[in-house]
Design a protein around this motif. Sequence first.
Motif, short mmCIF file in Angstrom:
data_model
loop_
_atom_site.label_atom_id
_atom_site.label_comp_id
_atom_site.label_asym_id
_atom_site.label_seq_id
_atom_site.Cartn_x
_atom_site.Cartn_y
_atom_site.Cartn_z
N SER A 34 1.04 -1.11 0.20
CA SER A 34 0.15 0.11 0.19
C SER A 34 0.87 1.45 0.13
O SER A 34 1.22 1.08 0.85
CB SER A 34 -1.19 -0.12 1.33
OG SER A 34 0.01 -0.10 2.53
N LEU A 36 1.15 5.36 -0.12
CA LEU A 36 0.38 7.30 -0.02
C LEU A 36 0.73 8.00 -1.17
O LEU A 36 2.81 8.11 -0.55
CB LEU A 36 0.38 7.50 1.73
CG LEU A 36 0.03 8.98 1.59
CD1 LEU A 36 -1.39 8.92 0.91
CD2 LEU A 36 0.16 9.02 3.12
N THR A 59 -2.71 2.29 -4.33
CA THR A 59 -2.73 3.84 -3.66
C THR A 59 -3.95 4.44 -3.47
O THR A 59 -3.98 4.02 -3.47
CB THR A 59 -1.73 4.02 -5.53
OG1 THR A 59 -2.63 4.20 -6.38
CG2 THR A 59 -0.86 3.63 -5.64
N TYR A 77 0.68 2.55 6.33
CA TYR A 77 0.81 2.47 4.90
C TYR A 77 2.42 1.75 4.57
O TYR A 77 3.53 2.64 5.15
CB TYR A 77 1.29 3.79 3.85
CG TYR A 77 -0.13 4.21 3.84
CD1 TYR A 77 -1.13 4.56 2.80
CD2 TYR A 77 -0.85 5.17 5.20
CE1 TYR A 77 -2.93 4.67 2.49
CE2 TYR A 77 -2.17 5.35 4.23
CZ TYR A 77 -2.91 5.76 3.30
OH TYR A 77 -4.39 5.99 3.42
N ALA A 80 6.48 6.13 1.04
CA ALA A 80 5.01 6.96 0.66
C ALA A 80 6.26 7.67 -0.41
O ALA A 80 7.31 7.44 0.00
CB ALA A 80 5.13 7.75 2.28
N PRO A 114 6.40 3.77 7.66
CA PRO A 114 6.57 4.35 5.98
C PRO A 114 8.27 3.96 5.84
O PRO A 114 8.50 5.11 6.17
CB PRO A 114 5.87 4.73 5.28
CG PRO A 114 4.83 6.16 6.14
CD PRO A 114 5.97 5.16 7.47
N LEU A 176 -8.66 1.24 1.35
CA LEU A 176 -7.64 0.71 0.74
C LEU A 176 -8.08 -0.79 0.62
O LEU A 176 -6.84 -1.71 0.58
CB LEU A 176 -6.48 1.39 1.37
CG LEU A 176 -5.64 2.22 1.12
CD1 LEU A 176 -4.41 1.84 1.11
CD2 LEU A 176 -5.23 2.06 -0.41
#
Length: 196
Positions: A34, A36, A59, A77, A80, A114, A176
């Motif tokens: 995942s 960001l 995303t 997340y 990033a 992240p 998400l």
Amino acid sequence: VPEMEQPPPPRPPADKAARRSMPRRAGDLSAPTSVLLVGSSEVALHALERQLQALGLRTEIAPSSQRALELMALQKYDLAFVDVDLGPHSELDGLALCQHLKRQHHQPAAARAPRVVMVAAQASATDRVRGSFAGCDAYLVKPLDDDALRRALRQLDVRLPMPGDAPYVNSRPGNLHSQLQALDPLGAAPTPTRRR
């Protein structure tokens, strides 16, 4: 009336850390990375979003540092991408946001920060040093070409889908939960027919 047999109890889910360390095989349907994306340019964000979605990553977009922090308070997340210049509507610039994320996650009992990829229009030695001091894990220059993007993801040990994995449909901001789309009703690619 004979009693109906009860189905066996469901197995407890495997430990997440153990799953993460296992090698990924074709057809593994575990959740993708995942990501960001934080930036003020809608055009640039959507271009990067398309590149990452094509690589099988989930995303979500944050148009400001405030929105990025709100989303990170709700959702974990793995990665990033943060633009150095977040525009006039952000309280923090990209470097300050990166620094905040890395410091915040150094607190006791905090989740792992992240990995942060700084994205900038310039890449002088000074710019890269500033990014390093802010705590970023990688530094990329716009426009991002696919090769540079893949190299950065490999350096950060991001698992990309193997050939044969079903594509993910990325969700929109705030959600998400991706869903799988099968390639055909059986979930496999059609087999070629031989000519006689």
